[in-house]
Design a protein around this motif. Sequence first.
Motif, PDB file in Angstrom:
ATOM      1  N   SER A  93       0.823  -1.134   0.017  1.00 58.67           N
ATOM      2  CA  SER A  93      -0.102   0.059  -0.070  1.00 58.67           C
ATOM      3  C   SER A  93       0.983   1.167   0.121  1.00 58.67           C
ATOM      4  O   SER A  93       2.132   1.151   0.153  1.00 58.67           O
ATOM      5  CB  SER A  93      -0.855   0.033   1.216  1.00 58.67           C
ATOM      6  N   GLU A  94       0.367   2.460  -0.229  1.00 56.08           N
ATOM      7  CA  GLU A  94       1.184   3.736   0.063  1.00 56.08           C
ATOM      8  C   GLU A  94       1.733   3.696   1.312  1.00 56.08           C
ATOM      9  O   GLU A  94       2.875   4.095   1.343  1.00 56.08           O
ATOM     10  CB  GLU A  94       0.129   4.847  -0.381  1.00 56.08           C
ATOM     11  N   GLY A  95       0.853   3.509   2.225  1.00 54.61           N
ATOM     12  CA  GLY A  95       1.233   3.392   3.922  1.00 54.61           C
ATOM     13  C   GLY A  95       2.728   2.537   4.011  1.00 54.61           C
ATOM     14  O   GLY A  95       3.629   3.059   4.614  1.00 54.61           O
ATOM     15  N   ASP A 119      -0.786  -1.317  -4.191  1.00 55.32           N
ATOM     16  CA  ASP A 119      -2.068  -1.485  -3.807  1.00 55.32           C
ATOM     17  C   ASP A 119      -2.661  -0.183  -3.810  1.00 55.32           C
ATOM     18  O   ASP A 119      -1.847   0.802  -2.691  1.00 55.32           O
ATOM     19  CB  ASP A 119      -2.146  -2.516  -2.702  1.00 55.32           C
ATOM     20  N   HIS A 120      -3.908   0.017  -3.927  1.00 59.89           N
ATOM     21  CA  HIS A 120      -4.791   1.232  -3.730  1.00 59.89           C
ATOM     22  C   HIS A 120      -4.024   2.579  -3.894  1.00 59.89           C
ATOM     23  O   HIS A 120      -3.795   3.712  -2.965  1.00 59.89           O
ATOM     24  CB  HIS A 120      -5.104   1.149  -2.237  1.00 59.89           C
ATOM     25  N   GLY A 121      -3.044   2.787  -5.035  1.00 63.21           N
ATOM     26  CA  GLY A 121      -2.559   3.871  -5.236  1.00 63.21           C
ATOM     27  C   GLY A 121      -3.593   5.216  -5.455  1.00 63.21           C
ATOM     28  O   GLY A 121      -4.670   5.196  -6.246  1.00 63.21           O
ATOM     29  N   LYS A 122      -3.398   6.248  -4.788  1.00 63.37           N
ATOM     30  CA  LYS A 122      -4.565   7.315  -4.579  1.00 63.37           C
ATOM     31  C   LYS A 122      -3.603   8.711  -4.916  1.00 63.37           C
ATOM     32  O   LYS A 122      -4.127   9.511  -5.491  1.00 63.37           O
ATOM     33  CB  LYS A 122      -5.177   7.407  -3.317  1.00 63.37           C
ATOM     34  N   ASN A 123      -2.490   8.464  -4.335  1.00 68.29           N
ATOM     35  CA  ASN A 123      -1.643   9.828  -4.500  1.00 68.29           C
ATOM     36  C   ASN A 123      -0.636   9.826  -5.662  1.00 68.29           C
ATOM     37  O   ASN A 123       0.190   8.758  -5.723  1.00 68.29           O
ATOM     38  CB  ASN A 123      -0.572  10.086  -3.063  1.00 68.29           C
ATOM     39  N   LEU A 124      -0.591  10.616  -6.749  1.00 70.75           N
ATOM     40  CA  LEU A 124      -0.138  10.676  -7.873  1.00 70.75           C
ATOM     41  C   LEU A 124       1.400  10.720  -7.631  1.00 70.75           C
ATOM     42  O   LEU A 124       2.268   9.932  -8.519  1.00 70.75           O
ATOM     43  CB  LEU A 124      -0.652  11.687  -8.790  1.00 70.75           C
TER      44      LEU A 124
END
Length: 311
Positions: free
Chosen positions: A49-51, A88-93
């Motif tokens: 994930s980004e986290g 996974d769940h990329g939201k932040n470009l």
Amino acid sequence: MYVNTKDILEKASKEFYAVPAFNINNLEFLIAILEGAVEKNAPVIIETSEGAIKYAGNGDPIRGAKFFVNLVKGYADTLNIPVALHLDHGKNLEYIAAAIKAGYSSVMIDASHEPFEENLKITKEVVKWAHAAGVSVEAELGQLAGIEDNVSAEENVLVDPQQAKIFVEETGVDFLAPAIGTSHGAFKFKGEAKLDFERLEKVKKLTNIPLVLHGASSVPAKYVELAEKYGADLGGAKGVPAEEIKKCVKLGINKVNTDTDLRIAFLAGLRKNLTENVKEFDPRKYFKEGMQFVKDVVMDRLEFLGASGKA
Ligand SMILES: O=C(COP(=O)(O)O)N(O)CCCCO
Ligand code: NA
Ligand SMILES: [Zn+2]
């Protein structure tokens, strides 16, 4: 060997089996997952994930993405099974760009909380970027409830199969996560597990691309009970029964995202080992039992998804 996620999933889609995508945040989970896949001679997808990227890069997305590419590619290139690394769940470009540049096999652009037209527009952009770099793309339609990491939504919004057809045609996305009733985390479903199989079947027929099931942890009672025996409080934990997931695979799910099950298995092993070995202070020793439990969950899942022997 380190491969593109699309290659793993196209094969799975043709032969109607599924490949698990396991989340990692550290070395121990990676070793346990890859050794389990080797033992089952199976393809496997590692996802962060980004986290996780923020955690591994101490807040710097480029450092975190490079860290995971080098770790996963380095280990995978010594193995005879196909291994892909997925954002996974990329939201932040900024994170999506860092993952593409670092050499991830694939990225998810999760704009499912946006209105349809907006989701379509953003996904189209990311597909152009990613494909130019040989990276495949996952997107999501509809919304999962449930909180985990920085992924959260209030309630389930199920996918519209007609919209899915338009979305896939317009964006060129390589694989799609249709929301059909699952949710993230250890506390799924208010009552019984209720997955919309008819809806899933329609989406597969209308899109004919590999599909992804999010929120697919089963939360096995034996690890919940073991973790609680050694002091954890996971009251009310509930997941998707393996039989329900197998039905989804028969209807066209090919990537099965699994994070919570590995977390609970590792927690149970770690708590047990620390309690039983009060003099131990070598992490290579006290992490071992948790890693073994993670490996057991991995091998069980590879088996029931039909990925065993498909390397
Ligand atoms: O869909 C899943 C897996 O969900 P779960 O393992 O909780 O059922 N993921 O995308 C992984 C977790 C999300 C962010 O940490
Ligand atoms: Na994903
Ligand atoms: Zn998810």
